[in-house]
Every structure is written in structure tokens, then in C-alpha cells.
Design an enzyme around this catalytic site. Sequence first.
Site, short mmCIF file in Angstrom:
data_model
loop_
_atom_site.label_atom_id
_atom_site.label_comp_id
_atom_site.label_asym_id
_atom_site.label_seq_id
_atom_site.Cartn_x
_atom_site.Cartn_y
_atom_site.Cartn_z
CG HIS A 203 -3.81 -3.53 -8.25
ND1 HIS A 203 -2.53 -3.30 -8.15
CD2 HIS A 203 -4.33 -2.05 -7.50
CE1 HIS A 203 -1.73 -2.39 -8.88
NE2 HIS A 203 -3.06 -1.58 -8.70
N1 UDP Z 1 3.78 -2.15 -2.61
C1 UDP Z 1 3.60 -2.16 -1.04
N2 UDP Z 1 3.29 -3.49 -0.76
C2 UDP Z 1 2.51 -4.24 -1.66
C3 UDP Z 1 2.48 -3.76 -2.80
C4 UDP Z 1 3.04 -2.92 -3.44
O1 UDP Z 1 4.39 -1.24 -0.53
O2 UDP Z 1 2.43 -5.32 -0.86
C5 UDP Z 1 3.92 -0.45 -3.38
C6 UDP Z 1 5.26 -0.94 -4.35
O3 UDP Z 1 6.32 -0.79 -4.23
C7 UDP Z 1 4.92 0.57 -5.16
C8 UDP Z 1 3.34 0.35 -4.84
O4 UDP Z 1 3.09 0.38 -3.13
O5 UDP Z 1 5.65 1.33 -4.67
C9 UDP Z 1 2.80 0.29 -6.33
O6 UDP Z 1 1.14 0.59 -5.61
P1 UDP Z 1 0.53 -0.52 -6.77
O7 UDP Z 1 0.27 -1.20 -7.26
O8 UDP Z 1 -1.22 -0.23 -5.81
O9 UDP Z 1 -0.48 0.77 -7.49
P2 UDP Z 1 -0.16 0.53 -8.95
O10 UDP Z 1 1.52 1.37 -9.08
O11 UDP Z 1 -0.24 -0.19 -9.96
O12 UDP Z 1 -1.12 2.36 -9.65
#
Ligand code: UDP
Length: 352
Positions: A203
Site C-alpha cells: 500500500h
Molecule cells: N493488518 C490487518 N489486516 C490486513 C493488513 C494488515 O489487520 O489486511 C494489520 C497488521 O497486522 C498490522 C497493521 O495492520 O498490525 C499494519 O497496518 P498497515 O500495513 O496499513 O500500516 P503500516 O504499518 O505500514 O503503517
Amino acid sequence: MKVASILGVRPQFVKASVVSRELRKKHEEILIHTGQHYDYQMNKVFFEQLNIPEPDYHLDIGSGTHGYQTGEMLKKIEEVLIKEKPDLVLTYGDTNSTLAGALAASKLHIKTAHVESGLRSFDRSMPEEINRILTDHCSDILFCPTQSAVNNLKNEGITENVYLTGDVMVDSLLYNREIAENKSTILNDLGLKNKEYLVATIHRASNTDDEVNLKNIVDAFSELNETIIFPLHPRTEKFLKKYGLYDKLKSSVILTKPLGFFEFIKLMDHAKMMLTDSGGVQKEAYVLKVPCLTLRENTEWIETVEDGWNVLVGADKEKIVRMVNNFSPSLNTHSNRFGNATASANIVSILK
Ligand code: UDP
């Protein structure tokens, strides 16, 4: 003490769920939800599964350009802070909601604390990197998940009120791991067997908005002879359709909606490997001892790479395919780099 916590996106719900539980034992908390993520699967499902209290304020900002989002949030958060007069504003991570919350509070001379402070990818083309730097520089209390984050702040001249607390996402992951194992039926639902599939999440703007990078990723996934589960972020779906890549991806992987937290962490726990550009997923994969390939050129979770459990493969088709077929890190190099699931308790006791 009255604490106003600012939330807006999926990873912030995961982080705040554990801090909020700890905080409310001793303090009053109001939740301000900016509305940056609003679909049920990106938002409400986390409040339900993780028992996060209903936000006191929904600002309903929604999607938009960075300037629009941050500006609208700044205005509306300021109004709430003037009305509520909290003693402290608590922000999480590196999103526009984080920056708007920290900025609104500091302009009103309200103390601010930043959870997940000090992380740096050293890539200023990432909107998240700008949000991290600016939030750290206008926050009063800095809660760092790792020693490298403490060092990064020191290199930028920030040494006061810096605390190494461990990582709140680890608290959340370990608190919910067994619950997820018992509650989620995702493996059966998708007909999957332990360690016989990969999970992909993409993403980051550098992968979704860039047609060449997105095509390389889709090509790599379709070349791999693996079962890949791909929970699709709304932003990625939009760009896959815009660039005409959606059908090719759909024929090579199992596409799902974004998954609830229980479904996702169970899926991750049983996966053979993760393919991701997410910050949180790199770290969660490490904690669960699942090998991870990160489809970026850099990472702020450098410990996962140093220990050999995460490899940066960019959006390079050949590298992705080669590493999926050859990557098998050793348990001997796995060390406990993100704390012992006591980060939320540490944060609340420091605030006291
Ligand atoms: N996550 C979730 N469902 C999904 C994808 C990710 O619950 O389909 C959770 C994952 O376990 C983690 C968090 O969302 O705890 C990560 O979010 P994201 O990847 O959107 O953001 P980033 O960490 O890159 O800021």
C-alpha cells in the site's frame, strides 16, 4: 490526567488498543478519530475485535490530498482541543493524523507525547518520513520502540524526555495471538495449510502510485509458483484498476478484502513468508518468526534486516522471485529486538 489520543488509520487502532486499555486504568482518555481510514474493514472491525472504546469525536475527514487532509485535521483537532482542554495529546506513528495532532497541540501549548518516535527510513520522498520528523520535533515526550530510534533522535539533537519503551505493536500482537488462533477460521475459509502459502500486502505510495513498480510486483507474483494471499488495500485496488493490472493479479493470487486483525495475524502466523511494504507487518512477521521480503528500498525497522529475517527487495521482479525461492533465515540470528510486550505499561508509568 486527561489525555486526548489521536487516531485515524488501521495501524494506529492496533497500537492504541493496548495503550488505551492501560491508560484508562488510571487516567481519563478521550479518543479523537480523524476518519483517515473509514471503510468497515480498515476501521470499524478493529474497534470491534480489539475492544477499542467508541471515539468521542469523529472528524470524518476521509480521503484527499496530503495538504487537504492535514489542513482539515489541524483545524478540527484544534477545535476539539480548545473545547476539551486535555493535559496531554497522545499521537501514534507517522500519518497525516499524527502530524496534525502533534501540531495542533503544540500550537496550543498542550504537552504532546509521540508513540513510535525516532523511526527513520532516511527517505524524505516518503510522506511518512516527513510526518515522523516533524512530529518528533514538535513533541514534548518521545516514546521510542528501539535503541536505534533513540539514536536517530540523538543525531537530530533530541535527547530530553526520550524514553526507550519497547514496541506497542508487539504488545498488541502477543496479547491477541492466541485469541486470533482460537477465533479466526481464516485458514479453513481459504483452504490453506500451515506454512504452505505466502501473504502479500502492498500500500506504500512508491509502489501503488508508480505504474512501473506496481507492474513489476504484479509480474513477480504471477511468475511465482506459490499460493499467495493478497488482502487488498483500497488504495492499491484503485491503482491496479487505473493501470489495467487488476485482472492479471487476480488470476495469479487469492485476492481478499483487507482483513480484520484476528484474521490477518492468524494468516501471518501460519504463513511460509510475508511479502510486504508495510512497516507494521515487517515487525510482526519478525516477532512471529516468519521470513519477510520487504518491497521497498529502505526500512525504518532496521533490526529485522540486521538479524537476517527481512530482506529489502524493492519492486524488482527478479529479486522478488529469486528471494522467494531462496530465502530461509536461521533461528540462531533471531534476537528479541522490540521489547517484551511491556511497552504500553512502560508508557503509562512514564506518563504518570
Ligand atoms: N493488518 C490487518 N489486516 C490486513 C493488513 C494488515 O489487520 O489486511 C494489520 C497488521 O497486522 C498490522 C497493521 O495492520 O498490525 C499494519 O497496518 P498497515 O500495513 O496499513 O500500516 P503500516 O504499518 O505500514 O503503517
